[in-house]
Design a protein around this motif. Structure first.
Motif, mmCIF file in Angstrom:
data_model
loop_
_atom_site.group_PDB
_atom_site.id
_atom_site.type_symbol
_atom_site.label_atom_id
_atom_site.label_comp_id
_atom_site.label_asym_id
_atom_site.label_seq_id
_atom_site.Cartn_x
_atom_site.Cartn_y
_atom_site.Cartn_z
ATOM 1 N N VAL A 151 1.169 -1.175 0.155
ATOM 2 C CA VAL A 151 0.239 -0.141 -0.149
ATOM 3 C C VAL A 151 0.401 1.306 -0.180
ATOM 4 O O VAL A 151 1.746 1.440 0.711
ATOM 5 C CB VAL A 151 -1.073 0.056 1.204
ATOM 6 N N LYS A 152 0.300 2.434 -0.565
ATOM 7 C CA LYS A 152 0.921 3.246 -0.122
ATOM 8 C C LYS A 152 -0.118 4.501 0.375
ATOM 9 O O LYS A 152 -0.876 4.869 0.367
ATOM 10 C CB LYS A 152 1.427 4.463 -1.638
ATOM 11 N N HIS A 153 0.502 5.181 1.173
ATOM 12 C CA HIS A 153 -0.700 5.986 1.817
ATOM 13 C C HIS A 153 -0.263 7.202 2.726
ATOM 14 O O HIS A 153 1.378 7.328 2.716
ATOM 15 C CB HIS A 153 -0.744 4.318 2.944
ATOM 16 N N GLY A 154 -1.209 8.024 2.765
ATOM 17 C CA GLY A 154 -1.126 9.411 3.420
ATOM 18 C C GLY A 154 -0.587 10.361 2.891
ATOM 19 O O GLY A 154 -0.243 9.369 1.480
ATOM 20 N N ASN A 155 0.320 11.739 2.487
ATOM 21 C CA ASN A 155 -0.081 12.199 2.019
ATOM 22 C C ASN A 155 1.228 12.135 1.171
ATOM 23 O O ASN A 155 1.385 12.692 0.174
ATOM 24 C CB ASN A 155 0.178 13.844 2.265
ATOM 25 N N SER A 156 2.331 11.884 1.660
ATOM 26 C CA SER A 156 3.634 11.763 1.241
ATOM 27 C C SER A 156 3.771 10.507 0.090
ATOM 28 O O SER A 156 5.239 10.235 0.144
ATOM 29 C CB SER A 156 4.676 11.830 2.648
ATOM 30 N N TYR A 157 3.044 9.755 0.345
ATOM 31 C CA TYR A 157 2.274 8.369 -0.463
ATOM 32 C C TYR A 157 3.674 6.883 0.390
ATOM 33 O O TYR A 157 4.257 6.525 -0.033
ATOM 34 C CB TYR A 157 3.045 8.543 -1.982
ATOM 35 N N THR A 158 3.512 7.186 1.956
ATOM 36 C CA THR A 158 4.680 6.247 2.275
ATOM 37 C C THR A 158 4.057 4.510 2.376
ATOM 38 O O THR A 158 3.019 4.447 1.899
ATOM 39 C CB THR A 158 3.820 6.128 3.831
ATOM 40 N N TRP A 159 4.879 4.321 1.915
ATOM 41 C CA TRP A 159 5.058 2.630 1.369
ATOM 42 C C TRP A 159 5.502 1.586 2.384
ATOM 43 O O TRP A 159 5.767 1.753 3.233
ATOM 44 C CB TRP A 159 6.246 2.240 0.276
ATOM 45 N N LYS A 160 4.521 0.558 2.467
ATOM 46 C CA LYS A 160 4.836 -0.367 3.295
ATOM 47 C C LYS A 160 4.453 -1.523 2.766
ATOM 48 O O LYS A 160 2.975 -1.689 1.784
ATOM 49 C CB LYS A 160 3.584 -0.398 4.638
ATOM 50 N N ASP A 161 4.857 -2.556 2.558
ATOM 51 C CA ASP A 161 4.853 -4.085 2.054
ATOM 52 C C ASP A 161 4.457 -5.401 2.968
ATOM 53 O O ASP A 161 4.945 -5.259 3.827
ATOM 54 C CB ASP A 161 5.469 -4.277 1.041
ATOM 55 N N SER A 162 3.892 -6.388 2.233
ATOM 56 C CA SER A 162 3.957 -7.524 3.042
ATOM 57 C C SER A 162 5.395 -8.104 3.168
ATOM 58 O O SER A 162 5.238 -9.574 3.907
ATOM 59 C CB SER A 162 3.222 -8.531 2.098
ATOM 60 N N GLY A 163 6.674 -8.447 2.456
ATOM 61 C CA GLY A 163 7.636 -8.808 2.829
ATOM 62 C C GLY A 163 7.256 -9.585 1.077
ATOM 63 O O GLY A 163 6.452 -9.624 0.787
ATOM 64 N N TRP A 164 8.635 -9.991 0.964
ATOM 65 C CA TRP A 164 8.537 -10.743 -0.401
ATOM 66 C C TRP A 164 8.618 -12.547 -0.036
ATOM 67 O O TRP A 164 8.526 -13.020 1.151
ATOM 68 C CB TRP A 164 10.261 -11.415 -0.955
ATOM 69 N N LEU A 165 7.682 -12.889 -0.980
ATOM 70 C CA LEU A 165 7.503 -14.265 -1.232
ATOM 71 C C LEU A 165 7.853 -14.789 -2.437
ATOM 72 O O LEU A 165 7.783 -13.730 -3.824
ATOM 73 C CB LEU A 165 5.903 -15.020 -1.079
ATOM 74 N N THR A 166 8.748 -15.879 -2.697
ATOM 75 C CA THR A 166 8.842 -15.856 -3.808
ATOM 76 C C THR A 166 8.110 -17.272 -4.669
ATOM 77 O O THR A 166 7.845 -18.249 -3.604
ATOM 78 C CB THR A 166 10.932 -16.784 -3.653
ATOM 79 N N ILE A 167 8.179 -17.565 -5.866
ATOM 80 C CA ILE A 167 7.344 -18.697 -6.034
ATOM 81 C C ILE A 167 7.862 -18.651 -7.589
ATOM 82 O O ILE A 167 8.947 -17.857 -8.136
ATOM 83 C CB ILE A 167 5.328 -18.156 -6.570
ATOM 84 N N SER A 168 7.635 -20.206 -7.693
ATOM 85 C CA SER A 168 8.461 -21.132 -9.173
ATOM 86 C C SER A 168 6.792 -20.908 -10.391
ATOM 87 O O SER A 168 6.185 -20.022 -9.745
ATOM 88 C CB SER A 168 8.685 -22.011 -8.791
ATOM 89 N N ALA A 169 7.503 -21.043 -11.807
ATOM 90 C CA ALA A 169 6.460 -21.718 -13.172
ATOM 91 C C ALA A 169 5.528 -22.211 -11.897
ATOM 92 O O ALA A 169 5.758 -23.392 -11.597
ATOM 93 C CB ALA A 169 7.158 -22.209 -13.555
ATOM 94 N N GLY A 170 4.160 -22.081 -12.083
ATOM 95 C CA GLY A 170 2.497 -22.804 -11.625
ATOM 96 C C GLY A 170 2.629 -22.782 -9.476
ATOM 97 O O GLY A 170 2.108 -22.672 -10.110
ATOM 98 N N GLY A 171 4.096 -21.439 -9.051
ATOM 99 C CA GLY A 171 3.425 -21.137 -8.181
ATOM 100 C C GLY A 171 2.467 -20.126 -7.055
ATOM 101 O O GLY A 171 1.962 -19.510 -8.260
ATOM 102 N N VAL A 172 1.600 -20.492 -6.487
ATOM 103 C CA VAL A 172 0.817 -19.725 -5.315
ATOM 104 C C VAL A 172 1.560 -19.432 -4.224
ATOM 105 O O VAL A 172 2.040 -19.639 -3.656
ATOM 106 C CB VAL A 172 -0.712 -20.614 -5.307
ATOM 107 N N ALA A 173 1.148 -18.052 -4.292
ATOM 108 C CA ALA A 173 1.390 -17.405 -2.861
ATOM 109 C C ALA A 173 0.122 -16.641 -2.547
ATOM 110 O O ALA A 173 -0.119 -15.639 -3.448
ATOM 111 C CB ALA A 173 1.899 -15.996 -3.394
ATOM 112 N N ASN A 174 -0.297 -17.087 -1.079
ATOM 113 C CA ASN A 174 -1.198 -16.072 -0.645
ATOM 114 C C ASN A 174 -0.369 -15.059 0.159
ATOM 115 O O ASN A 174 -0.136 -15.556 1.314
ATOM 116 C CB ASN A 174 -2.192 -17.187 0.307
ATOM 117 N N LEU A 175 -0.999 -13.855 0.057
ATOM 118 C CA LEU A 175 -0.217 -12.397 0.600
ATOM 119 C C LEU A 175 -0.994 -11.774 1.681
ATOM 120 O O LEU A 175 -2.124 -11.710 1.119
ATOM 121 C CB LEU A 175 0.430 -11.813 -0.755
ATOM 122 N N THR A 176 -0.230 -11.872 3.130
ATOM 123 C CA THR A 176 -0.820 -10.926 3.546
ATOM 124 C C THR A 176 0.036 -9.501 3.737
ATOM 125 O O THR A 176 1.336 -10.198 4.732
ATOM 126 C CB THR A 176 -1.039 -11.599 4.737
#
Length: 170
Positions: free
Chosen positions: A106-131
């Motif tokens: 997400v980017k939030h606030g007037n300064s577009y502050t970035w916050k993320d879930s952290g990386w998950l790595t998928i391979s071909a055909g892989g699925v990731a449930n991100l939180t």
């Protein structure tokens, strides 16, 4: 429990951008206002894969050393949940090398502050449930939310990436 009944029945929110605990995007009736950058095709709603319902959002990407790709929705949004969730899948073709990194942000606030879930790595055909934990986020002032992808240094070729079932969780 009401939010869970609404979520499971698909009646709580659709692709809207204001509050609620329901799905912010299920892509059943189109792109739900999402766009993408650094892609070779899309985004579009597709029946090629889905984690819930019949459709997801698809983009085609050209993989190369460290290249970054984004699927996102911009605007002015107010989130009421404590977590943002999404499911991401990589297509079964293309040379993923040591994997495709994916994260929810997400980017939030007037300064577009970035916050993320952290990386998950998928391979071909892989699925990731991100939180993404929304603690510390100005939830009444969300400017953009989406999925960032970054190619491994040893990746190449074209592939597709799918995003589905983007929703808030209390």
């Amino acid at each position: 429990m009401q939010w869970l009944r609404q979520y499971l029945s698909g009646t709580s929110g659709g692709g809207g951008g204001t509050g609620g605990t329901g799905a912010y995007a299920d892509f059943e009736s189109g792109t739900d206002g999402w766009t993408a950058s650094n892609i070779s095709g899309g985004p579009w709603s597709t029946t090629a894969w889905s984690s819930k319902g019949l459709k997801s959002l698809q983009v085609d990407i050209q993989m190369s050393n460290g290249s970054q790709h984004y699927m996102f929705k911009s605007g002015n949004f107010s989130f009421t949940g404590s977590q943002l969730k999404a499911t991401v899948k990589g297509a079964g073709w293309g040379n993923y090398g040591s994997g495709l990194g994916v994260k929810l942000y997400v980017k939030h606030g007037n300064s577009y502050t970035w916050k993320d879930s952290g990386w998950l790595t998928i391979s071909a055909g892989g699925v990731a449930n991100l939180t993404l934990d929304l603690t510390g986020v100005d939830k009444a002032n969300i400017k953009e939310y989406g999925v960032q992808m970054i190619d491994a240094s040893n990746s190449s070729g074209q592939t597709s990436v799918y995003v589905d079932n983007v929703y808030l969780w209390n």
